[in-house]
Design an enzyme around this catalytic site. Structure first.
Site, PDB file in Angstrom:
ATOM      1  CD  GLU A   1       5.285  -7.833   8.226  1.00 37.80           C
ATOM      2  OE1 GLU A   1       4.825  -7.965   9.481  1.00 37.80           O
ATOM      3  OE2 GLU A   1       4.677  -7.337   7.361  1.00 37.80           O
TER       4      GLU A   1
ATOM      5  CG  ASP B   1       5.035  -3.808   5.499  1.00 39.19           C
ATOM      6  OD1 ASP B   1       5.246  -4.274   6.508  1.00 39.19           O
ATOM      7  OD2 ASP B   1       4.269  -3.224   5.072  1.00 39.19           O
TER       8      ASP B   1
ATOM      9  CG  HIS C   1      -0.226  -0.451   2.431  1.00 41.77           C
ATOM     10  ND1 HIS C   1      -0.466  -1.647   3.045  1.00 41.77           N
ATOM     11  CD2 HIS C   1       0.548   0.211   3.295  1.00 41.77           C
ATOM     12  CE1 HIS C   1       0.405  -1.553   4.027  1.00 41.77           C
ATOM     13  NE2 HIS C   1       1.037  -0.562   4.337  1.00 41.77           N
TER      14      HIS C   1
HETATM   15  C1  GLC Z   1       3.589  -4.645   8.521  1.00 39.81           C
HETATM   16  C2  GLC Z   1       4.283  -3.596   9.550  1.00 39.81           C
HETATM   17  C3  GLC Z   1       3.435  -3.022  10.137  1.00 39.81           C
HETATM   18  C4  GLC Z   1       2.451  -2.220   9.727  1.00 39.81           C
HETATM   19  C5  GLC Z   1       1.749  -2.892   8.645  1.00 39.81           C
HETATM   20  C6  GLC Z   1       1.141  -2.145   7.518  1.00 39.81           C
HETATM   21  O1  GLC Z   1       3.127  -5.551   9.253  1.00 39.81           O
HETATM   22  O2  GLC Z   1       5.362  -4.497  10.326  1.00 39.81           O
HETATM   23  O3  GLC Z   1       4.157  -2.141  11.427  1.00 39.81           O
HETATM   24  O4  GLC Z   1       1.608  -1.770  10.563  1.00 39.81           O
HETATM   25  O5  GLC Z   1       2.723  -3.574   7.815  1.00 39.81           O
HETATM   26  O6  GLC Z   1       2.032  -1.554   6.717  1.00 39.81           O
END
Ligand code: GLC
Ligand code: GLC
Length: 652
Positions: free
Chosen positions: A326, A284, A184
């Site tokens: 992640e 991410d 995003h």
């Molecule tokens: C990932 C990040 C987190 C964030 C989310 C949205 O999970 O680690 O901190 O809020 O992405 O970008």
């Protein structure tokens, strides 16, 4: 692989490349493009093959890669060649990581560049600097709502600072990890602003809807990431008069990867950062990349195809650059982010071991290893050339990400066990000394996660208030116990900044309007460097934790069995307080047996139980604990482990 159709298309594309690309010397690029093209073509076709402009999009993709390859410095091209030769380099036990905020660990990037010696002092040689790109001031989600992917936030520095840091780190053989927020953008990114101005091309970069019809269909099955602060998954934009998909906060607009232009733009950004010398890109929220009506829009097959495409393209252009996934999802789903049916990682070489993290916290609360034994036994096997990031804490909340099945197998009832863990860490449970905060509470399903620093969750904040020296020392042992697991488990251990000196919760976020409703800020501290100096002073908490970790890191780097070559075997012992596994070396006399007592009482192990695994030795006096360099305590043929004690055992 050679395949006629893709090869003829490749020839067409090469013929159409612009003269400024053609005239360059790109032999390595072309070799890699040829080798990966069949795969790249097939994947791109799966996602975008139906489009009439498919070939044009493919041409654009190749052009972006070629241009970024042309920009890549000769130093980094050499690094590419060296790592291609030594392709298992990142599985070696020498790597030890730390995650930090530039403006939390230091003041900003220039200040951070003066603190690189600190990493060497501790033994850290992989540094993840949390997001540093430009974000709107009060709507940044800690850096994860990017408004410009090529500009560093002025508060922390500029591109020159990062180039300097890369150079300084590389001199010391330290790797740099940076985030790419692929799922995003901020609603203030120029793409979003153009979309808001009514530009149809840019509206296509996002999931934008005229009315609630489709959003309502999505909402039937979509979970909520931030139910308290950002309920629902769509936000109405007044200016556009339309609904935008916003799975995270309402100012984070989800990118629409059904549009190949979005993929190509993001690839260009990835390669731009690879060309700044970043060794590892942390991608991410990758589980969320593809949205479908009628499901959770997480872990979709197409999300995996996108990651394979990113990987193929990166291997062609900047092959020494690794990816971290992640993906904080269910255990069976996480391993898929390495790629399936392969030996080498096809998607990301590294993934957060969120399962181990959550299981460690279960063992902290229950003081036994029943669930961690169960969960690790069922941890799906990973690929050969892929590795875990093993961590205890990170900047996010702790989700209880193990399966109900495992909870049942461990002898608990899932609902009440999860409730117990939440009560325990938020200090509500009787006798609990944890100082955690509940995060993301969702009254609809009683779900919640946990915030708080390692130190406060373990109970050290409580013990300090009580002034109870015995408890303080026990808490320090507990902190070290958890580290002993992430350092020996197999994978890259990742220390969270501040944990190495026992940093407590920071409650100041409550007085800051832009942070007050997000208690993850309790564990995103500003390091007090005066206090950090205490690491040099014997008898302080800072000293006890820091020097112990220093030693653990030094010892880890010497133990070849700690390299990650799928060489771990879990050992089930009759005493449920022990978590135990053997790390297998290339010659058996170098095997190392890791045993950890999660209980606050003394526990004993009948040596016969491990004799078979370890060395079939006759004389137990031949065992040494590599960490302390002393013989373990034995009493009447039993190994004795004091509260929260661990051993890394080997025959001499
Ligand atoms: C990932 C990040 C987190 C964030 C989310 C949205 O999970 O680690 O901190 O809020 O992405 O970008
Ligand atoms: C990021 C955010 C900022 C926050 C900081 C915390 O730079 O943009 O809002 O204060 O991280 O270290």
């Amino acid at each position: 692989m050679y395949e006629q159709l893709s090869h003829s298309i490749l020839n067409e594309i090469l013929a159409q490349l612009k003269p400024d690309i053609k005239e360059q010397e790109l032999s390595y690029f072309y070799t890699r493009l040829g080798a990966n093209f069949y795969s790249l073509f097939s994947l791109f076709q799966k996602l975008y093959g139906q489009r009439s402009d498919f070939k044009l999009q493919l041409l654009k993709l190749v052009e972006v890669m070629a241009r970024q390859y042309i920009c890549r410095s000769s130093d980094f091209k050499e690094k590419d060649l060296a790592r291609e030769k030594d392709f298992n380099w990142f599985l070696h036990q020498k790597w030890v990581g730390m995650t930090l905020y530039a403006d939390g660990f230091a003041e900003d990037l220039p200040d951070l560049s003066k603190k690189i010696d600190y990493f060497s002092e501790l033994g850290v040689n992989l540094v993840h600097i949390m997001p540093i790109l430009e974000c709107p001031k009060n709507a940044s989600d800690g850096g994860y709502a990017v408004s410009n992917y090529r500009k560093i936030d002025e508060k922390v520095g500029d591109l020159k600072d990062i180039q300097y840091i890369v150079a300084e780190m590389h001199k010391r053989d330290i790797l740099l990890v940076l985030d790419i927020v692929v799922n995003h953008t901020s609603n203030e990114h120029k793409w979003a602003e153009k979309a808001r101005d009514g530009d149809g091309n840019y509206q296509n970069y996002y999931y934008i809807f005229e009315n609630r019809e489709i959003p309502d269909m999505f909402e039937k099955t979509l979970p909520e990431v931030f139910p308290q602060t950002a309920p629902g998954n769509f936000t109405y934009d007044e200016k556009m008069g339309k609904w935008v998909m916003t799975v995270f906060n309402n100012y984070q607009w989800d990118l629409n990867y059904q549009n190949p232009t979005v993929f190509i733009e993001m690839l260009d950004i990835l390669l731009f950062w690879a060309n700044q010398g970043v060794d590892i890109l942390r991608l991410d929220a990758v589980a969320f990349l593809w949205k479908k009506i009628g499901g959770s829009s997480q872990n979709e097959t197409e999300a995996h195809i996108l990651l394979q495409l990113f990987k193929d393209c990166c291997q062609i252009t900047a092959p020494s650059t690794l990816f971290i996934a992640e993906a904080i999802v269910a255990p069976v789903e996480i391993v898929k982010y390495f790629g399936e049916d392969a030996i080498n990682a096809k998607e990301c070489e590294i993934a957060y071991n969120a399962t181990l993290m959550a299981l460690l916290w279960d063992a902290v609360a229950t003081k036994n290893a029943k669930l961690i034994n169960q969960g690790v036994k069922n941890l799906p096997a990973k690929l050969e050339r892929a590795t875990w990031l093993n961590y205890i804490r990170c900047h996010d909340d702790i989700g209880l990400g193990f399966t109900d099945d495992d909870i049942i197998q461990a002898g608990y009832e899932p609902r009440s066990h999860r409730q117990f863990l939440l009560n325990y860490f938020s200090g509500k449970f009787e006798n609990s000394e944890a100082r955690g905060l509940l995060f993301g509470q969702n009254p609809k399903n009683n779900d919640a996660r946990i915030s708080g620093t390692l130190t406060s969750l373990i109970g050290l904040e409580f013990a300090l208030e009580e002034g109870n020296l015995d408890k303080i020392n026990l808490n320090i042992k507990h902190i070290l116990l958890l580290h002993s697991i992430i350092f020996s488990f197999g994978g890259i251990p990742l220390i969270y900044y501040g944990d190495e000196i026992g940093t407590l919760n920071d409650y100041s976020f409550m007085g800051n309007l832009s942070k007050a409703n997000d208690n993850r800020w309790a564990h995103r501290p500003k390091i007090d460097w005066q206090k950090s100096k205490l690491r040099e002073k014997k008898g302080t908490i800072e000293h006890d934790i820091f020097t112990a970790l220093q030693r653990m890191i030094r010892v880890r780097k010497e133990i070849s069995a700690f390299g990650d070559f799928n060489n771990r075997e879990l050992i089930n012992l009759s005493n449920p307080h022990f978590f135990c596994f053997i790390r297998i070396a290339s010659s058996p006399e170098n095997n190392v047996l890791v045993i950890a007592n999660f209980d606050a009482n003394y526990q004993y192990l009948n040596l016969e139980e491990i004799n078979h695994y370890l060395f079939q030795i006759n004389n137990y006096n031949d065992i040494i604990d590599l960490y302390s360099q002393t013989k373990p305590v034995l009493f009447q043929d039993k190994l004795v482990l004091s509260p929260f004690r661990f051993y890394w055992l080997k025959i001499i």
